[in-house]
Design an enzyme around this catalytic site. Structure first.
Site, PDB file in Angstrom:
ATOM      1  N   LYS A  21     -22.452 -27.178  68.313  1.00  0.00           N
ATOM      2  CA  LYS A  21     -23.502 -28.240  69.055  1.00  0.00           C
ATOM      3  C   LYS A  21     -22.697 -29.460  69.408  1.00  0.00           C
ATOM      4  CE  LYS A  21     -27.633 -26.127  67.073  1.00  0.00           C
ATOM      5  NZ  LYS A  21     -29.041 -26.448  66.537  1.00  0.00           N
ATOM      6  N   TYR A  59     -33.859 -22.876  75.149  1.00  0.00           N
ATOM      7  CA  TYR A  59     -34.733 -23.068  73.874  1.00  0.00           C
ATOM      8  C   TYR A  59     -36.284 -22.710  74.181  1.00  0.00           C
ATOM      9  CZ  TYR A  59     -30.768 -24.638  70.693  1.00  0.00           C
ATOM     10  OH  TYR A  59     -29.763 -24.678  70.012  1.00  0.00           O
ATOM     11  N   ASN A  89     -27.360 -30.087  63.727  1.00  0.00           N
ATOM     12  CA  ASN A  89     -26.981 -29.231  62.441  1.00  0.00           C
ATOM     13  C   ASN A  89     -25.819 -28.063  62.940  1.00  0.00           C
ATOM     14  OD1 ASN A  89     -28.295 -27.357  64.147  1.00  0.00           O
ATOM     15  ND2 ASN A  89     -29.994 -26.826  62.634  1.00  0.00           N
ATOM     16  N   HIS A 130     -25.358 -23.261  66.293  1.00  0.00           N
ATOM     17  CA  HIS A 130     -26.621 -22.263  66.529  1.00  0.00           C
ATOM     18  C   HIS A 130     -26.168 -20.962  66.077  1.00  0.00           C
ATOM     19  CE1 HIS A 130     -29.704 -20.222  68.683  1.00  0.00           C
ATOM     20  NE2 HIS A 130     -28.778 -19.274  69.007  1.00  0.00           N
ATOM     21  N   GLU A 185     -29.045 -14.431  74.525  1.00  0.00           N
ATOM     22  CA  GLU A 185     -28.353 -15.653  74.570  1.00  0.00           C
ATOM     23  C   GLU A 185     -26.846 -15.326  75.088  1.00  0.00           C
ATOM     24  OE1 GLU A 185     -30.908 -17.217  71.028  1.00  0.00           O
ATOM     25  OE2 GLU A 185     -29.085 -16.996  70.398  1.00  0.00           O
TER      26      GLU A 185
HETATM   27  N1  UDP Z   1     -34.869 -28.155  64.713  1.00  0.00           N
HETATM   28  C1  UDP Z   1     -35.239 -29.666  64.597  1.00  0.00           C
HETATM   29  N2  UDP Z   1     -36.442 -29.883  64.027  1.00  0.00           N
HETATM   30  C2  UDP Z   1     -36.917 -28.882  63.326  1.00  0.00           C
HETATM   31  C3  UDP Z   1     -36.581 -27.556  63.288  1.00  0.00           C
HETATM   32  C4  UDP Z   1     -35.539 -27.315  64.299  1.00  0.00           C
HETATM   33  O1  UDP Z   1     -34.601 -30.331  65.340  1.00  0.00           O
HETATM   34  O2  UDP Z   1     -37.816 -29.298  62.371  1.00  0.00           O
HETATM   35  C5  UDP Z   1     -33.728 -27.961  65.974  1.00  0.00           C
HETATM   36  C6  UDP Z   1     -32.388 -27.623  65.081  1.00  0.00           C
HETATM   37  O3  UDP Z   1     -31.357 -27.962  65.976  1.00  0.00           O
HETATM   38  C7  UDP Z   1     -32.456 -26.258  65.179  1.00  0.00           C
HETATM   39  C8  UDP Z   1     -33.173 -25.397  66.353  1.00  0.00           C
HETATM   40  O4  UDP Z   1     -34.185 -26.679  66.752  1.00  0.00           O
HETATM   41  O5  UDP Z   1     -31.285 -25.462  64.935  1.00  0.00           O
HETATM   42  C9  UDP Z   1     -33.840 -24.354  66.434  1.00  0.00           C
HETATM   43  O6  UDP Z   1     -34.751 -24.206  65.382  1.00  0.00           O
HETATM   44  P1  UDP Z   1     -34.778 -22.914  64.631  1.00  0.00           P
HETATM   45  O7  UDP Z   1     -36.284 -23.023  63.865  1.00  0.00           O
HETATM   46  O8  UDP Z   1     -34.802 -21.488  65.655  1.00  0.00           O
HETATM   47  O9  UDP Z   1     -33.556 -22.881  63.508  1.00  0.00           O
HETATM   48  P2  UDP Z   1     -32.277 -22.200  63.581  1.00  0.00           P
HETATM   49  O10 UDP Z   1     -32.375 -20.839  64.038  1.00  0.00           O
HETATM   50  O11 UDP Z   1     -31.378 -22.952  64.444  1.00  0.00           O
HETATM   51  O12 UDP Z   1     -31.731 -22.211  62.227  1.00  0.00           O
HETATM   52 MG    MG Z   2     -33.376 -20.153  65.960  1.00  0.00          MG
END
Ligand code: UDP
Ligand code: MG
Length: 139
Positions: A11, A51, A114, A117, A128
Site C-alpha cells: 500500500k 474496494y 496497514n 492487502h 482481484e
Molecule cells: N480499514 C480501515 N478501518 C477499519 C477497517 C479496515 O481503514 O476499521 C481499511 C484497512 O486498510 C483494511 C481495508 O480497509 O486493510 C479493508 O478492510 P478488511 O476488513 O477487508 O481488512 P483486511 O482484509 O485488509 O485485513
Molecule cells: Mg479484506
C-alpha cells in the site's frame, strides 16, 4: 478456480516509507512465488471499484482516498494454501493486533495505513488478480 494463488498490494504508506524491498523479501522467504507484479497508482475511481465490497462501511471514503494517494505494488503470489497462509504472513488488519514478525506488525503504523492487502478467499483472489493483470501478464 485456482486455490494456490492470492493477490496482494503493497500500500502507499509502505511504498512511501521505503519498505517495498523488505516486504517482497518477506513474501519470497515465506514461500510465495511472484507470478505477476506491477508498480502503479490507483485513481480514486479505480480504488473505489477495487474496494466496492466495503462501500457501506464508515471508513470507505478514507480508504479510497488513502489507496489512491500514492504508488502501490500489485502482485499475484503462488503457494500451496496461498490465501490462508498469506493472511498469516501479513497478520491482523490492525497492526497493533498483528503477531510479532508479521508484515503488518513490522511495517504498518495504523489500521487504515496497514502496509499490505491480502485477498480473503480464492474467489476474491481471482477477481482481484484479474482487476490488475491480463492472462499474458501472469507467469
Ligand atoms: N480499514 C480501515 N478501518 C477499519 C477497517 C479496515 O481503514 O476499521 C481499511 C484497512 O486498510 C483494511 C481495508 O480497509 O486493510 C479493508 O478492510 P478488511 O476488513 O477487508 O481488512 P483486511 O482484509 O485488509 O485485513
Ligand atoms: Mg479484506
Amino acid at each position: 478456480m485456482a486455490t494456490n494463488r492470492t493477490f496482494t498490494m503493497i500500500k502507499p504508506d509502505a511504498v512511501a516509507n521505503g519498505h517495498v524491498g523488505a516486504i517482497l523479501d518477506d513474501m519470497i522467504k515465506g514461500g510465495f512465488k511472484i507470478v505477476a507484479m506491477k508498480y502503479t497508482k490507483l485513481s480514486p475511481e479505480m480504488a473505489g471499484k477495487f474496494y466496492a465490497v466495503h462501500k457501506e462501511r464508515g471508513f470507505f471514503g478514507e480508504l479510497v482516498e488513502f489507496m489512491s494517494s500514492g504508488p502501490i505494488v500489485a502482485a499475484i503470489l503462488e503457494k500451496d494454501n496461498a490465501v490462508e497462509d498469506f493472511r498469516k504472513l501479513i497478520g491482523a488488519t490492525d497492526p497493533a493486533k498483528a503477531e510479532p514478525g508479521t508484515i503488518r506488525n513490522k511495517y504498518a503504523k495504523s489500521i487504515d495505513a496497514n502496509a499490505v492487502h491480502g485477498s480473503d478467499s480464492d474467489e476474491n483472489a481471482a477477481i482481484e488478480g484479474s482487476f490488475y493483470f491480463t492472462a499474458f501478464e501472469q507467469f
